[in-house]
Design an enzyme around this catalytic site. Structure first.
Site, PDB file in Angstrom:
ATOM      1  N   SER A  31       1.735  16.949  29.183  1.00  0.00           N
ATOM      2  CA  SER A  31       0.523  17.630  29.618  1.00  0.00           C
ATOM      3  C   SER A  31       0.807  19.129  29.621  1.00  0.00           C
ATOM      4  O   SER A  31       1.518  19.638  28.750  1.00  0.00           O
ATOM      5  CB  SER A  31       0.096  17.115  31.000  1.00  0.00           C
ATOM      6  N   LYS A  64      -5.623  17.959  28.680  1.00  0.00           N
ATOM      7  CA  LYS A  64      -4.395  17.916  29.469  1.00  0.00           C
ATOM      8  C   LYS A  64      -4.597  17.197  30.802  1.00  0.00           C
ATOM      9  O   LYS A  64      -3.669  16.570  31.322  1.00  0.00           O
ATOM     10  CB  LYS A  64      -3.865  19.331  29.685  1.00  0.00           C
ATOM     11  N   TYR A  83      -9.251  22.277  26.255  1.00  0.00           N
ATOM     12  CA  TYR A  83      -7.806  22.035  26.408  1.00  0.00           C
ATOM     13  C   TYR A  83      -7.524  21.488  27.809  1.00  0.00           C
ATOM     14  O   TYR A  83      -6.726  20.551  27.974  1.00  0.00           O
ATOM     15  CB  TYR A  83      -7.039  23.330  26.163  1.00  0.00           C
TER      16      TYR A  83
END
Length: 327
Positions: free
Chosen positions: A169, A202, A198
């Site tokens: 992550s 993540k 993004y």
């Protein structure tokens, strides 16, 4: 564990040398190990401690060959197997998983490292109709993990080192949560912002980890960890420009960003993959940064650790990919 002080500056080779008995004779699968990236450095570091097999999953052999060459430059006897898979195509992922399952030389997988990702790219949908970052970092790995789970379960057992699934992550998970009603921005494409997308991708990596542990740990002994490797100059930055760099610096680091070397960057991955002491340090530990467990909300948003959201994402992922992920 004595003998090494885990922290920001710890290097991958330090971890491997310290935990070489957790590498020797074991099989590792790493996605996205292209030249210059964290996945490549992770594989090259593991090769220093005589793994039984390194399975490198990437889009094309030409992208992965430099990593294979670097591994063999250090030790020509290391067994390396390349598997072609394009994580932007779920059919490609399924075909790769089938080739792994059908390969008699891959009797089991001890550690799966879901490393591949795209960062802050312009808005793009993959062939299956999903947003690029979410698809590459999460949905592709969701499908891959589901299909090769039998090989992971084949390695798990009493008296053996713990089988693990590592999801790479980032502190970027703090940038945004899951857009439950529109994860691919297809309803409202004008709302797409590279860093928000993004953040969603993540966050999904961490929630996937939480849900995997709920399903696998008690029943199979397989453990999953997510992590922030640090800020590192790698090909992952290929979409970066001054505007995006300024934005990320302001949003997640309060105007300051401290970068690691690639060797330092792969250290947290390697500790998560290898260290048996993690089981003792934090039975409920999920997320690591600088090789240590953390729940610091500046590194991992509370929503990314939320068990209800983890279940919700699991169901959404099954719906999106069109298949159930069951034991």
């Amino acid at each position: 564990m004595s003998g090494i002080n885990f922290g920001f500056s710890t290097e991958g080779l330090e971890v491997v040398r310290h935990l070489r008995d957790q590498v020797s004779g074991r099989t590792f699968l790493i996605t996205g190990p292209s030249e210059g990236g964290l996945g490549a450095e992770t594989a090259i570091s593991l090769a220093h401690a005589n793994p039984a097999l390194l399975i490198l999953v990437g889009r094309s052999l030409s992208k992965i060959q430099p990593t294979i060459d670097a591994i063999h430059a250090g030790n020509p006897s290391i067994a390396v197997k390349f598997i072609a898979a394009d994580l932007t195509s779920l059919n490609s992922v399924r075909e790769a998983a089938r080739s792994i399952l059908d390969d008699a030389s891959i009797t089991h997988i001890d550690v799966l490292i879901n490393n591949a990702a795209v960062m802050a790219c312009p808005y793009e949908l993959i062939v299956d109709g999903f947003e690029m970052q979410f698809a590459t970092a999460h949905l592709g790995h969701f499908v891959l993990t589901k299909h090769i789970l039998p090989k992971l379960r084949a390695s798990a057992g009493a008296g053996k080192p713990q089988t693990r699934i590592i999801n790479i992550s980032s502190l970027g998970n703090t940038l945004g949560g899951i857009r439950w009603d529109d994860p691919s921005y297809t309803k409202r494409p004008e709302e797409y912002k590279p860093w928000d997308a993004y953040g969603q991708a993540k966050t999904a990596n961490v929630l996937f980890t939480v849900a995997l542990n709920k399903r696998l740990l008690a029943k199979t002994g397989i453990r999953s960890y997510a992590l922030h490797p640090g800020g590192i100059y790698t090909p992952l930055l290929r979409h970066m420009n001054d505007e995006l760099m300024e934005e990320i610096t302001k949003r997640v680091t309060k105007g300051e960003m401290q970068f690691k070397t690639v060797q330092q960057g792969c250290a947290t991955t390697l500790r998560a993959a290898l260290d048996p002491e993690l089981e003792k340090e934090g039975e409920d530990g999920v997320f690591l940064s600088d090789c240590q467990f953390t729940k610091d909300p500046e590194l991992v948003a509370p929503r990314a650790l939320d068990e209800e959201d983890a279940e919700r994402l699991w169901g959404l992922s099954e719906e999106l990919v069109g298949e159930k992920f069951e034991l």
